[in-house]
Write a protein that holds these residues in place. Structure first.
Motif, short mmCIF file in Angstrom:
data_model
loop_
_atom_site.label_atom_id
_atom_site.label_comp_id
_atom_site.label_asym_id
_atom_site.label_seq_id
_atom_site.Cartn_x
_atom_site.Cartn_y
_atom_site.Cartn_z
N GLU A 12 0.82 -1.20 0.00
CA GLU A 12 0.00 0.00 0.00
C GLU A 12 0.86 1.26 0.00
O GLU A 12 0.58 2.21 -0.73
N SER A 13 1.91 1.27 0.83
CA SER A 13 2.77 2.45 0.92
C SER A 13 3.52 2.69 -0.39
O SER A 13 3.61 3.83 -0.85
N LEU A 14 4.04 1.61 -0.97
CA LEU A 14 4.80 1.78 -2.21
C LEU A 14 3.91 2.28 -3.34
O LEU A 14 4.32 3.12 -4.15
N GLU A 15 2.69 1.78 -3.38
CA GLU A 15 1.75 2.23 -4.42
C GLU A 15 1.50 3.73 -4.28
O GLU A 15 1.53 4.48 -5.27
N ALA A 16 1.27 4.19 -3.05
CA ALA A 16 1.04 5.62 -2.82
C ALA A 16 2.29 6.43 -3.11
O ALA A 16 2.23 7.50 -3.73
N ILE A 17 3.45 5.94 -2.68
CA ILE A 17 4.72 6.65 -2.88
C ILE A 17 5.03 6.79 -4.37
O ILE A 17 5.46 7.85 -4.84
N LEU A 18 4.81 5.73 -5.12
CA LEU A 18 5.09 5.77 -6.55
C LEU A 18 4.19 6.76 -7.28
O LEU A 18 4.64 7.52 -8.14
N ILE A 19 2.91 6.76 -6.92
CA ILE A 19 1.98 7.67 -7.60
C ILE A 19 2.29 9.12 -7.23
O ILE A 19 2.31 10.01 -8.10
N VAL A 20 2.53 9.38 -5.93
CA VAL A 20 2.89 10.73 -5.53
C VAL A 20 4.22 11.14 -6.17
O VAL A 20 4.40 12.28 -6.60
N GLY A 21 5.17 10.20 -6.25
CA GLY A 21 6.45 10.48 -6.90
C GLY A 21 6.28 10.82 -8.37
O GLY A 21 6.95 11.72 -8.90
N GLN A 100 1.60 5.44 -15.76
CA GLN A 100 2.32 6.68 -15.99
C GLN A 100 1.61 7.57 -17.00
O GLN A 100 1.51 8.77 -16.82
N GLY A 101 1.13 6.97 -18.09
CA GLY A 101 0.45 7.75 -19.12
C GLY A 101 -0.80 8.43 -18.60
O GLY A 101 -1.03 9.62 -18.86
N GLU A 102 -1.63 7.69 -17.85
CA GLU A 102 -2.86 8.26 -17.30
C GLU A 102 -2.55 9.35 -16.28
O GLU A 102 -3.22 10.38 -16.23
N MET A 103 -1.53 9.12 -15.46
CA MET A 103 -1.19 10.10 -14.43
C MET A 103 -0.71 11.39 -15.07
O MET A 103 -1.07 12.49 -14.64
N LEU A 125 -6.59 12.32 -2.15
CA LEU A 125 -7.42 11.14 -2.42
C LEU A 125 -6.57 9.90 -2.67
O LEU A 125 -6.94 8.79 -2.26
N ILE A 126 -5.44 10.06 -3.35
CA ILE A 126 -4.56 8.93 -3.63
C ILE A 126 -4.05 8.31 -2.34
O ILE A 126 -4.14 7.10 -2.12
N VAL A 127 -3.52 9.16 -1.45
CA VAL A 127 -2.91 8.65 -0.22
C VAL A 127 -3.97 8.19 0.78
O VAL A 127 -3.80 7.17 1.45
N VAL A 128 -5.07 8.94 0.90
CA VAL A 128 -6.08 8.56 1.89
C VAL A 128 -6.75 7.25 1.50
O VAL A 128 -7.15 6.46 2.39
#
Length: 321
Positions: A12-21, A100-103, A125-128
Motif C-alpha cells: 500500500e505504501s509503495l503504491e502511494a509513494i510511486l503515484i505521488v512520486g 504513468q500515461g494516465e497520471m 485522495l490517492i494517499v487517503v
C-alpha cells in the motif's frame, strides 16, 4: 501477523509513494514546481485522516465488544477485506502498464486549469485511499487490535522498505520492473485474502451461523482431516497436544501460526473451508485470464479484422479480380 502487516504496508505504501512520486516528477517536467508544496499538503492531510480513521475503527470495535457483537463485526471486516484485497490485485494487474500515461494526462489537465485545489485533492485522495485500505486490512488481520499492528515491526519495516524502494526508483539507483513487483506481491496478497476468507467461514461455523455438509455426531462441522501432530496452527494447540499426548508435534505451532496467517493453513479444516479456499484461487485466476489478456486479444483481433475489411473495401488495388 507481523509478516502480513509488513506485506500490506509495503504494498500500500509503495503504491502511494510511486503515484505521488510520479506527480512530483511530472510537475517538474511540466514546469509546475510551484505546485509541489500543495501536493505535500495533500499527502499530509491524508496521513492525518488515515490515523483518525484508525482511531475511529478502534473505538467502534471497542463499542461492539461492549455489546458482545464484536465477533460478527470482525467477521464482516474479514469478508470485506477479501473483496478489497482481490480488487487491489486485479486493479494493479490492469493498471500497471498504463499508470504513468494516465497520471501524466491528469496532471497536465490540472496544470492547464491552474488549480491549486486540484493538486491538493488529487494527492489527498490517492494517499487517503491507500491509508484507509491499510487500516481496514489491519483490523482484519489483527482481530480489531489496530493500534498493535500500527506499532508493530512488520508495519514499520514495510513502510521503511517502501520509502527506500521509492527513493531508489526515482533517483535511478535501482532499475525495477513495477509490473513484476506488483505481480509477485499480488500472489502473496491472494494468499492473505484466501486465508481471511476461510478464517471467516471457520468463525461462522464455530458460532453455529453456518452449517456444513459434513457434520459429526454432535451436529457440528467435522474436519476433513486433523494433522495437529504434524503442525498445529497455533502455539496454544501445540501446548494442548503436548499435554494430551505427552509428545511434541513435528513442526512448532509458531510456524503453524505464520502459515495460518500468511497462507490460510488450518490443521483441521471443514469441507467448506477447503472448497472455498481453492475456489477463491480458481475464481481470481480465471477472472484475470478471462478479462485480462484474453479479452484484450479478442478485441485486438476483431479490430484488426475490421480494419482489414475497411482497407479492402476502400482500396481498389486490393480488390480481387
Amino acid at each position: 501477523m507481523d509478516f502480513q502487516a509488513f506485506l500490506i504496508t509495503l504494498r500500500e505504501s509503495l503504491e502511494a509513494i510511486l503515484i505521488v512520486g510520479l506527480i512530483l516528477s511530472f510537475l517538474t517536467r511540466l514546469n509546475g514546481k510551484k505546485y509541489r508544496k500543495w501536493v505535500i499538503v495533500g499527502v499530509g492531510l491524508a496521513l492525518v485522516t488515515s490515523y483518525l480513521v484508525a482511531m475511529l475503527f478502534q473505538v467502534v470495535l471497542t463499542g461492539f465488544a461492549t455489546y458482545g457483537a464484536d465477533i460478527y463485526f470482525r467477521v464482516a471486516i474479514m469478508f470485506a477485506s477479501v473483496i478489497l484485497l482481490t480488487h487491489m490485485v486485479m486493479f494493479m494487474k490492469k493498471q500497471s502498464n498504463s499508470l504513468q500515461g494516465e497520471m501524466k494526462t491528469k496532471i497536465q489537465t490540472a496544470l492547464t486549469a491552474g488549480s491549486i485545489s486540484s493538486m491538493i485533492i488529487h494527492s489527498y485522495l490517492i494517499v487517503v485511499r491507500e491509508g484507509i485500505e491499510t487500516v481496514f486490512f489491519f483490523a482484519a488481520i489483527s482481530g480489531g487490535d489496530i493500534q498493535n499492528v500500527l506499532t508493530s515491526y512488520g508495519a514499520l519495516s514495510g513502510l521503511i522498505l517502501a520509502l527506500i524502494i521509492g527513493y531508489a526508483f526515482f533517483s535511478g539507483a535501482m532499475k525495477i520492473s513495477l509490473k513484476a513487483f506488483f505481480q509477485i506481491t499480488g500472489v502473496f496478497i491472494m494468499f492473505i485474502a484466501a486465508g481471511l476468507l476461510v478464517q471467516g467461514i471457520g468463525v461462522l461455523q464455530d458460532l453455529g451461523v453456518v452449517g456444513s455438509v459434513y457434520e459429526g455426531a454432535d451436529g457440528k462441522p467435522a474436519p476433513v482431516y486433523n494433522i495437529v501432530e504434524f503442525m498445529p496452527e497455533h502455539y496454544i494447540d501445540e501446548v494442548q497436544y503436548e499435554r494430551n499426548t505427552g509428545e511434541s508435534p513435528l513442526i512448532s505451532g509458531q510456524v503453524g501460526l505464520f502459515m495460518a496467517a500468511m497462507f490460510g493453513y488450518s490443521q483441521n479444516p471443514s469441507v467448506e473451508q477447503v472448497v472455498f479456499y481453492w475456489l477463491y484461487f480458481a475464481g481470481v485466476i480465471g477472472w484475470i485470464k478471462m478479462f485480462g489478456k484474453g479479452r484484450v486479444s479478442i478485441l485486438q483481433f476483431k479490430r484488426k479484422k475490421t480494419t482489414k475489411k475497411v482497407v479492402q473495401h476502400t482500396n481498389p488495388l486490393m480488390k480481387t479480380r
